[in-house]
Design a protein around this motif. Structure first.
Motif, PDB file in Angstrom:
ATOM      1  N   ASN A   2      -4.120  -8.836 -25.223  1.00 15.03           N
ATOM      2  CA  ASN A   2      -3.841  -8.507 -26.622  1.00 15.03           C
ATOM      3  C   ASN A   2      -3.581  -7.011 -26.791  1.00 15.03           C
ATOM      4  N   LYS A   3      -3.054  -6.659 -27.947  1.00 12.24           N
ATOM      5  CA  LYS A   3      -2.602  -5.291 -28.206  1.00 12.24           C
ATOM      6  C   LYS A   3      -3.732  -4.279 -28.103  1.00 12.24           C
ATOM      7  N   GLN A   4      -4.882  -4.629 -28.634  1.00 16.33           N
ATOM      8  CA  GLN A   4      -6.022  -3.710 -28.612  1.00 16.33           C
ATOM      9  C   GLN A   4      -6.477  -3.446 -27.174  1.00 16.33           C
ATOM     10  N   LYS A   5      -6.510  -4.491 -26.350  1.00 20.56           N
ATOM     11  CA  LYS A   5      -6.911  -4.322 -24.957  1.00 20.56           C
ATOM     12  C   LYS A   5      -5.891  -3.485 -24.186  1.00 20.56           C
ATOM     13  N   ALA A  24       5.170  -3.573 -23.949  1.00 23.93           N
ATOM     14  CA  ALA A  24       4.455  -4.325 -24.982  1.00 23.93           C
ATOM     15  C   ALA A  24       3.684  -3.389 -25.896  1.00 23.93           C
ATOM     16  N   LEU A  25       3.104  -2.327 -25.335  1.00 25.83           N
ATOM     17  CA  LEU A  25       2.355  -1.369 -26.133  1.00 25.83           C
ATOM     18  C   LEU A  25       3.281  -0.596 -27.070  1.00 25.83           C
ATOM     19  N   ALA A  26       4.431  -0.178 -26.555  1.00 26.74           N
ATOM     20  CA  ALA A  26       5.406   0.528 -27.403  1.00 26.74           C
ATOM     21  C   ALA A  26       5.853  -0.368 -28.560  1.00 26.74           C
ATOM     22  N   LYS A  27       6.131  -1.630 -28.260  1.00 24.60           N
ATOM     23  CA  LYS A  27       6.550  -2.561 -29.308  1.00 24.60           C
ATOM     24  C   LYS A  27       5.424  -2.814 -30.303  1.00 24.60           C
ATOM     25  N   ALA A  28       4.181  -2.814 -29.832  1.00 23.69           N
ATOM     26  CA  ALA A  28       3.037  -3.030 -30.717  1.00 23.69           C
ATOM     27  C   ALA A  28       2.886  -1.891 -31.732  1.00 23.69           C
ATOM     28  N   ARG A  75       0.190  11.857 -32.684  1.00 27.36           N
ATOM     29  CA  ARG A  75       0.802  12.879 -33.526  1.00 27.36           C
ATOM     30  C   ARG A  75       1.316  12.311 -34.843  1.00 27.36           C
ATOM     31  N   TYR A  76       1.868  11.103 -34.798  1.00 30.25           N
ATOM     32  CA  TYR A  76       2.445  10.490 -35.999  1.00 30.25           C
ATOM     33  C   TYR A  76       1.510   9.477 -36.666  1.00 30.25           C
ATOM     34  N   ASN A  77       0.296   9.365 -36.163  1.00 37.08           N
ATOM     35  CA  ASN A  77      -0.697   8.430 -36.711  1.00 37.08           C
ATOM     36  C   ASN A  77      -0.157   7.002 -36.808  1.00 37.08           C
ATOM     37  N   LEU A  78       0.487   6.550 -35.751  1.00 33.08           N
ATOM     38  CA  LEU A  78       1.002   5.180 -35.732  1.00 33.08           C
ATOM     39  C   LEU A  78      -0.146   4.216 -35.513  1.00 33.08           C
ATOM     40  N   THR A  79      -0.038   3.039 -36.096  1.00 29.60           N
ATOM     41  CA  THR A  79      -1.068   2.029 -35.936  1.00 29.60           C
ATOM     42  C   THR A  79      -0.480   0.796 -35.282  1.00 29.60           C
ATOM     43  N   LEU A  80      -1.344   0.040 -34.649  1.00 27.12           N
ATOM     44  CA  LEU A  80      -0.910  -1.209 -34.035  1.00 27.12           C
ATOM     45  C   LEU A  80      -0.465  -2.172 -35.120  1.00 27.12           C
ATOM     46  N   GLU A  81       0.670  -2.812 -34.896  1.00 23.78           N
ATOM     47  CA  GLU A  81       1.147  -3.798 -35.855  1.00 23.78           C
ATOM     48  C   GLU A  81       0.361  -5.089 -35.692  1.00 23.78           C
ATOM     49  N   THR A  82       0.079  -5.734 -36.792  1.00 23.17           N
ATOM     50  CA  THR A  82      -0.617  -7.007 -36.735  1.00 23.17           C
ATOM     51  C   THR A  82       0.388  -8.120 -36.527  1.00 23.17           C
ATOM     52  N   GLY A  83      -0.072  -9.224 -36.047  1.00 23.90           N
ATOM     53  CA  GLY A  83       0.824 -10.357 -35.807  1.00 23.90           C
ATOM     54  C   GLY A  83       0.421 -11.092 -34.555  1.00 23.90           C
TER      55      GLY A  83
END
Length: 86
Positions: A2-5, A24-28, A75-83
């Motif tokens: 999963n994305k968090q792992k 997968a991480l970049a897409k997340a 730097r841009y405070n991006l967050t993992l997308e849910t889904g």
């Protein structure tokens, strides 16, 4: 995985991240594949002007490129997308 792992694995050490996991991480984080030229996979994000370049070497992502991705995420405070899971 999963994305968090994936994020935890990348933060623990970028040397052991498979190329497919880095993609997968970049897409997340909202990146999408813009183009591929040779071994260079270029990813773009709608809110970030900086591009991400990922390359595969022996099935693994280059560690410095994974670190660059993580630096941009911070730097841009991006967050993992849910889904759905990758």
């Amino acid at each position: 995985m999963n994305k968090q792992k994936l994020l935890v694995k990348a933060l623990a050490g970028s040397k052991n991240l498979r190329f497919t996991e880095a993609v997968a991480l970049a897409k997340a984080f909202g990146y999408r594949l813009s183009r591929t030229r040779g071994s260079h996979h270029i990813f773009v994000h709608p809110r970030v002007k900086e591009l991400i370049n990922l390359q595969e070497v022996g099935g693994k992502a280059k560690p410095y490129q994974v670190r660059q991705l993580l630096d941009i995420v911070e730097r841009y405070n991006l967050t993992l997308e849910t889904g759905d899971e990758p």
